[in-house]
Design a protein around this motif. Structure first.
Motif, short mmCIF file in Angstrom:
data_model
loop_
_atom_site.label_atom_id
_atom_site.label_comp_id
_atom_site.label_asym_id
_atom_site.label_seq_id
_atom_site.Cartn_x
_atom_site.Cartn_y
_atom_site.Cartn_z
N ILE A 40 1.13 -14.47 -5.66
CA ILE A 40 2.34 -14.43 -5.20
C ILE A 40 3.28 -13.29 -5.42
CG2 ILE A 40 4.65 -15.62 -5.50
CD1 ILE A 40 2.99 -18.27 -6.39
N ILE A 41 3.06 -12.68 -6.76
CA ILE A 41 3.74 -11.55 -6.96
C ILE A 41 3.46 -10.39 -6.22
CG2 ILE A 41 4.08 -9.75 -8.94
CD1 ILE A 41 4.21 -12.13 -10.75
N GLY A 42 1.96 -10.00 -6.11
CA GLY A 42 1.30 -9.04 -5.29
C GLY A 42 1.84 -9.04 -3.92
N GLY A 43 1.88 -10.30 -3.19
CA GLY A 43 2.43 -10.26 -1.81
C GLY A 43 3.59 -10.30 -1.63
N LEU A 44 4.42 -10.58 -2.69
CA LEU A 44 5.80 -10.11 -2.31
C LEU A 44 6.11 -8.70 -2.61
CD1 LEU A 44 7.87 -12.97 -4.21
CD2 LEU A 44 7.73 -12.45 -1.90
N PHE A 45 5.48 -8.17 -3.55
CA PHE A 45 5.74 -6.58 -3.67
C PHE A 45 5.12 -5.77 -2.85
CE2 PHE A 45 6.94 -7.25 -8.28
CZ PHE A 45 7.73 -6.25 -8.48
N TYR A 48 7.71 -6.49 0.23
CA TYR A 48 9.08 -5.59 0.05
C TYR A 48 8.89 -4.03 0.06
CZ TYR A 48 11.50 -10.23 -0.85
OH TYR A 48 12.01 -11.29 -0.74
N GLY A 49 7.60 -3.64 -0.49
CA GLY A 49 7.41 -2.23 -0.49
C GLY A 49 7.34 -1.85 0.82
N VAL A 50 6.57 -2.35 1.84
CA VAL A 50 6.31 -1.93 3.11
C VAL A 50 8.03 -1.94 3.89
CG1 VAL A 50 5.62 -2.67 5.45
CG2 VAL A 50 4.30 -2.93 3.69
N ILE A 51 8.84 -2.78 3.62
CA ILE A 51 10.20 -2.71 4.08
C ILE A 51 10.95 -1.59 3.53
CG2 ILE A 51 12.24 -4.06 4.12
CD1 ILE A 51 10.52 -6.64 4.26
N VAL A 52 10.73 -1.22 2.24
CA VAL A 52 11.51 -0.25 1.65
C VAL A 52 10.96 1.09 1.88
CG1 VAL A 52 12.23 0.62 -0.76
CG2 VAL A 52 12.37 -1.76 -0.29
N THR A 53 9.33 1.33 1.93
CA THR A 53 9.02 2.48 2.47
C THR A 53 9.68 2.70 3.73
OG1 THR A 53 7.17 1.98 0.86
CG2 THR A 53 6.85 3.66 2.65
N ILE A 54 9.63 1.84 4.72
CA ILE A 54 9.89 1.98 6.00
C ILE A 54 11.33 2.66 6.14
CG2 ILE A 54 10.17 1.00 8.32
CD1 ILE A 54 7.78 -0.67 7.84
N THR A 55 12.16 1.83 5.35
CA THR A 55 13.55 2.58 5.13
C THR A 55 13.71 3.94 4.39
OG1 THR A 55 14.20 -0.12 4.60
CG2 THR A 55 15.81 1.79 4.30
N GLY A 56 12.72 4.14 3.75
CA GLY A 56 12.88 5.59 3.09
C GLY A 56 12.28 6.46 4.25
N ILE A 57 11.41 6.03 4.96
CA ILE A 57 10.99 7.00 5.92
C ILE A 57 12.10 7.43 7.06
CG2 ILE A 57 9.26 7.37 7.90
CD1 ILE A 57 7.19 6.05 6.17
N GLY A 79 6.15 2.81 -4.88
CA GLY A 79 5.89 2.33 -6.21
C GLY A 79 5.86 0.88 -6.16
N MET A 80 6.42 0.16 -5.35
CA MET A 80 6.24 -1.45 -5.11
C MET A 80 4.84 -1.77 -4.41
SD MET A 80 10.07 -2.34 -3.84
CE MET A 80 10.18 -4.17 -3.95
N LEU A 81 4.72 -0.83 -3.37
CA LEU A 81 3.27 -1.01 -2.78
C LEU A 81 2.23 -0.85 -3.64
CD1 LEU A 81 3.87 0.71 0.56
CD2 LEU A 81 3.03 -1.44 0.33
N LEU A 82 2.17 -0.03 -4.51
CA LEU A 82 1.15 0.34 -5.62
C LEU A 82 0.98 -0.90 -6.66
CD1 LEU A 82 1.55 4.14 -6.23
CD2 LEU A 82 -0.22 3.04 -4.82
N LEU A 83 2.24 -1.38 -7.21
CA LEU A 83 2.22 -2.43 -7.87
C LEU A 83 1.72 -3.78 -7.39
CD1 LEU A 83 3.01 -3.37 -10.66
CD2 LEU A 83 5.07 -4.20 -9.79
N GLY A 84 1.87 -3.90 -6.07
CA GLY A 84 1.61 -5.18 -5.17
C GLY A 84 -0.02 -5.03 -5.17
N ILE A 85 -0.33 -3.82 -4.65
CA ILE A 85 -1.77 -3.80 -4.31
C ILE A 85 -2.49 -3.85 -5.79
CG2 ILE A 85 -3.42 -1.84 -4.12
CD1 ILE A 85 -1.86 -1.04 -1.88
N PHE A 86 -1.79 -3.43 -6.77
CA PHE A 86 -2.70 -3.60 -8.17
C PHE A 86 -2.77 -5.22 -8.54
CE2 PHE A 86 -1.67 -4.69 -12.64
CZ PHE A 86 -2.66 -4.35 -13.22
N PHE A 87 -1.53 -5.80 -8.43
CA PHE A 87 -1.88 -7.15 -8.55
C PHE A 87 -2.87 -7.87 -7.69
CE2 PHE A 87 2.32 -7.12 -10.94
CZ PHE A 87 2.00 -8.02 -11.78
N LEU A 88 -2.84 -7.71 -6.49
CA LEU A 88 -3.90 -8.26 -5.62
C LEU A 88 -5.39 -7.78 -5.97
CD1 LEU A 88 -1.92 -7.88 -2.19
CD2 LEU A 88 -2.24 -10.16 -3.58
#
Length: 109
Positions: A40-45, A48-57, A79-88
């Motif tokens: 659950i945590i990994g999937g959410l991160f 949200y990481g994809v959304i925030v990264t696209i916003t940053g780009i 950072g959120m993408l990396l954390l989510g990938i770590f959990f998964l």
């Protein structure tokens, strides 16, 4: 209140009790795998990481200047993408053990 003979619980054998406990352990382990917090945590991160990264780009220079020259959305999203990938990855590398193994270990003890 007196109980009627037809409403009394039946007597169970030791085998029936062990079989019932084994079935409940299997169901419990399946539920634990499905609702593992790492999933659950990994999937959410990741989402949200994809959304925030696209916003940053797609941030404008005004938004970057507002953050004192740092593209905070891009770095936070990465950072959120990396954390989510770590959990998964953690979930994949160290899964919840199957209920059959747990039941066998308890019987041996």
């Amino acid at each position: 209140m007196t109980e009627h003979p037809e409403h009394r619980p039946e007597h169970y054998t030791e085998y029936d009790v062990q079989r019932e406990v084994s079935e409940l352990e299997t169901k419990s382990a399946t539920a634990a795998r499905i609702f593992d917090l790492r999933r659950i945590i990994g999937g959410l991160f990741v989402v949200y990481g994809v959304i925030v990264t696209i916003t940053g780009i797609t941030d404008s220079q005004a938004a970057i200047d507002k953050a004192e020259g740092v593209n905070i959305n891009l770095w936070t999203g990465i950072g959120m993408l990396l954390l989510g990938i770590f959990f998964l990855a953690w979930l994949k590398l160290r899964p919840v053990p199957p209920a059959v193994e747990q039941a066998e270990e308890r019987r041996e003890a």
